[in-house]
Enzyme design. Structure first.
Site, PDB file in Angstrom:
ATOM      1  N   ASP A 100      25.201  18.427  53.296  1.00 37.21           N
ATOM      2  CA  ASP A 100      24.028  18.244  54.362  1.00 37.21           C
ATOM      3  C   ASP A 100      22.640  18.527  53.705  1.00 37.21           C
ATOM      4  O   ASP A 100      22.297  19.657  53.268  1.00 37.21           O
ATOM      5  CB  ASP A 100      24.279  19.508  55.361  1.00 37.21           C
ATOM      6  CG  ASP A 100      23.277  19.338  56.646  1.00 37.21           C
ATOM      7  OD1 ASP A 100      23.726  18.701  57.772  1.00 37.21           O
ATOM      8  OD2 ASP A 100      22.457  20.122  56.670  1.00 37.21           O
ATOM      9  N   TYR A 151      13.944  19.411  53.340  1.00 35.95           N
ATOM     10  CA  TYR A 151      14.066  20.217  52.176  1.00 35.95           C
ATOM     11  C   TYR A 151      13.576  20.114  50.964  1.00 35.95           C
ATOM     12  O   TYR A 151      13.636  20.943  49.822  1.00 35.95           O
ATOM     13  CB  TYR A 151      15.899  20.464  52.104  1.00 35.95           C
ATOM     14  CG  TYR A 151      16.674  20.852  53.249  1.00 35.95           C
ATOM     15  CD1 TYR A 151      15.885  21.241  54.373  1.00 35.95           C
ATOM     16  CD2 TYR A 151      17.777  20.371  53.442  1.00 35.95           C
ATOM     17  CE1 TYR A 151      16.627  21.583  55.490  1.00 35.95           C
ATOM     18  CE2 TYR A 151      18.658  20.673  54.374  1.00 35.95           C
ATOM     19  CZ  TYR A 151      17.862  21.236  55.471  1.00 35.95           C
ATOM     20  OH  TYR A 151      19.021  21.436  56.764  1.00 35.95           O
ATOM     21  N   LYS A 200      18.535  14.025  57.739  1.00 38.96           N
ATOM     22  CA  LYS A 200      17.578  14.339  59.187  1.00 38.96           C
ATOM     23  C   LYS A 200      16.440  13.831  58.985  1.00 38.96           C
ATOM     24  O   LYS A 200      15.654  13.790  58.222  1.00 38.96           O
ATOM     25  CB  LYS A 200      17.743  15.921  59.205  1.00 38.96           C
ATOM     26  CG  LYS A 200      19.070  16.421  59.046  1.00 38.96           C
ATOM     27  CD  LYS A 200      18.956  18.062  59.439  1.00 38.96           C
ATOM     28  CE  LYS A 200      20.095  18.741  59.036  1.00 38.96           C
ATOM     29  NZ  LYS A 200      20.235  18.805  57.668  1.00 38.96           N
ATOM     30  N   HIS A 255      15.936  16.189  63.502  1.00 39.49           N
ATOM     31  CA  HIS A 255      16.077  17.481  63.052  1.00 39.49           C
ATOM     32  C   HIS A 255      15.593  18.354  63.935  1.00 39.49           C
ATOM     33  O   HIS A 255      16.468  19.413  64.218  1.00 39.49           O
ATOM     34  CB  HIS A 255      15.057  17.493  61.635  1.00 39.49           C
ATOM     35  CG  HIS A 255      15.463  18.726  60.833  1.00 39.49           C
ATOM     36  ND1 HIS A 255      15.199  18.692  59.408  1.00 39.49           N
ATOM     37  CD2 HIS A 255      15.935  19.929  60.891  1.00 39.49           C
ATOM     38  CE1 HIS A 255      15.624  19.888  58.703  1.00 39.49           C
ATOM     39  NE2 HIS A 255      16.071  20.654  59.926  1.00 39.49           N
ATOM     40  N   SER A 257      23.728  28.019  59.313  1.00 42.55           N
ATOM     41  CA  SER A 257      23.534  29.494  59.129  1.00 42.55           C
ATOM     42  C   SER A 257      24.859  30.379  59.805  1.00 42.55           C
ATOM     43  O   SER A 257      24.863  31.085  60.264  1.00 42.55           O
ATOM     44  CB  SER A 257      22.289  30.071  59.912  1.00 42.55           C
ATOM     45  OG  SER A 257      21.246  29.412  59.201  1.00 42.55           O
ATOM     46  N   LEU A 283      26.832  32.276  58.366  1.00 42.97           N
ATOM     47  CA  LEU A 283      26.754  33.759  57.875  1.00 42.97           C
ATOM     48  C   LEU A 283      25.734  34.441  58.215  1.00 42.97           C
ATOM     49  O   LEU A 283      25.629  35.580  57.997  1.00 42.97           O
ATOM     50  CB  LEU A 283      26.906  33.739  56.014  1.00 42.97           C
ATOM     51  CG  LEU A 283      27.850  32.990  55.745  1.00 42.97           C
ATOM     52  CD1 LEU A 283      27.891  33.114  54.039  1.00 42.97           C
ATOM     53  CD2 LEU A 283      29.300  33.604  56.047  1.00 42.97           C
ATOM     54  N   GLY A 284      25.017  34.146  59.408  1.00 46.53           N
ATOM     55  CA  GLY A 284      24.144  34.662  60.191  1.00 46.53           C
ATOM     56  C   GLY A 284      22.767  34.891  59.168  1.00 46.53           C
ATOM     57  O   GLY A 284      22.223  34.017  58.646  1.00 46.53           O
ATOM     58  N   GLU A 306      15.233  36.416  52.471  1.00 45.87           N
ATOM     59  CA  GLU A 306      14.344  36.209  51.607  1.00 45.87           C
ATOM     60  C   GLU A 306      13.219  35.590  51.953  1.00 45.87           C
ATOM     61  O   GLU A 306      11.719  35.715  51.564  1.00 45.87           O
ATOM     62  CB  GLU A 306      14.933  35.116  50.382  1.00 45.87           C
ATOM     63  CG  GLU A 306      15.249  33.848  50.844  1.00 45.87           C
ATOM     64  CD  GLU A 306      16.119  32.950  50.101  1.00 45.87           C
ATOM     65  OE1 GLU A 306      15.357  32.356  49.307  1.00 45.87           O
ATOM     66  OE2 GLU A 306      17.250  33.055  50.071  1.00 45.87           O
TER      67      GLU A 306
END
Length: 315
Positions: free
Chosen positions: A35, A40, A69, A102, A207, A209-210, A216
């Site tokens: 992805d 990015y 995207k 996006h 996301s 895993l939240g 960071e």
């Protein structure tokens, strides 16, 4: 929709200098779905990794599923193909398996030769959002032309809400194949996922895993870490799996594909190793009950904090 692997590899926040090796490690681990996004800032480096993997015989292009995207500054119909082609060139590809809008946010155009990726602001010396008056239906029509030309085999959307999705389905000549949204046990988005599935649109959860992706960036607090949530920890003990594996299993078991990221070959393999067990109905319910409608990736929050521009897209 054909052949999109349910577990993909997300490339948000992967440093360009790390991308080629990470792509090779991920393909060796078994990933075939990657992805990407212009925003990015690493598509050339990702492309180098893909090219090396293919030349080394680790995979063929046809075995890969590559998503990218369309960024916000390229929403005008005359800029959509330009942006798509730039991403294809950077990645060294002839076509995308999937190309997504996006965000449902149109910003003023920034020429590629001026600044790329253009990010969120038109003028870095005056960091605020410069919105463009481009209706989403015009952007979608240009996306459909990408599909007509074979530049994108499938097209779709990210970060749409239910109202925008209903609207899109009223005018789309080519229906979106995928809706990509933030989703995890703190943001279950059950109604939106149910609606997408009712329209026969696949859902990808980013996301999954939240909060882990956001520590960071100072966009999440340590106490919001799902890995220590009791229903997740209990299920991990019961199944002999890690907390992260439980969260990823919950996501695919509820009918979404996922795009986790890791730079560790061990964790890459661990994230794939979630197909040999099943959570019980009670475990699924207990994990879903963690929902707080907590969104970590919210333009209505980060745009105001970073650019002094209040621009919510979710209620």
């Amino acid at each position: 929709m054909e052949n999109m692997p349910v577990i993909g590899f997300g490339l948000w926040k992967v440093a360009p200098q790390d991308c080629p090796q990470i792509i090779l490690e991920a393909i060796r681990a078994g990933y075939r779905h990657f992805d990407c996004a212009a925003d990015y800032g690493n598509e050339q480096a990702v492309g180098a990794g893909i090219a090396k993997a293919i030349s080394d015989g680790l995979c063929t292009r046809e075995e890969l599923w590559i998503t990218s995207k369309l960024w916000n500054t390229f929403h005008a119909p005359e800029h959509v193909e330009l942006a798509c082609q730039k991403s294809l060139d950077d990645l060294g590809l002839d076509y995308f398996d999937l190309y997504l809008i996006h965000f449902p946010i149109a910003l003023e155009y920034v020429p590629i030769e001026t600044r790329y990726p253009p990010e969120w602001v038109n003028d870095p010396s005056n960091p605020s959002l410069s919105l463009a008056k481009i209706p989403l239906y015009k952007t979608w029509q240009a996306m459909e032309e990408l599909a007509d030309k074979g530049l994108a085999r499938q097209i779709g959307i990210c970060n749409y809400n239910s109202g925008l999705l209903h609207d899109l389905m009223n005018y789309a000549r080519i229906k979106p194949a995928v809706l990509q949204i933030e989703s995890h046990p703190y943001l279950t988005q059950e109604k939106l996922i149910k609606l997408a599935h009712a329209y026969d649109i696949k859902v990808t959860a980013f996301s999954p895993l939240g909060a882990l992706s956001y520590f960071e960036l100072d966009m999440a607090k340590q106490e919001e870490n799902l890995l220590s949530a009791k229903p997740v920890v209990d299920a991990a003990k019961a199944h002999g799996k890690s907390a992260a594996q439980i969260l990823l299993r919950w996501a695919i078991q509820r009918g979404t594909s996922i795009i986790p990221k890791s730079s560790s070959p061990k964790r890459m393999r661990e994230n794939l190793d979630i197909l040999d067990f099943r959570l019980s109905d009670i475990e699924m319910q207990d994990i879903s009950a963690l929902n707080q409608n907590k969104r970590f990736n919210d333009p209505g929050v980060f745009c105001e904090a970073a650019f002094g521009s209040f621009h919510p897209i979710y209620d």
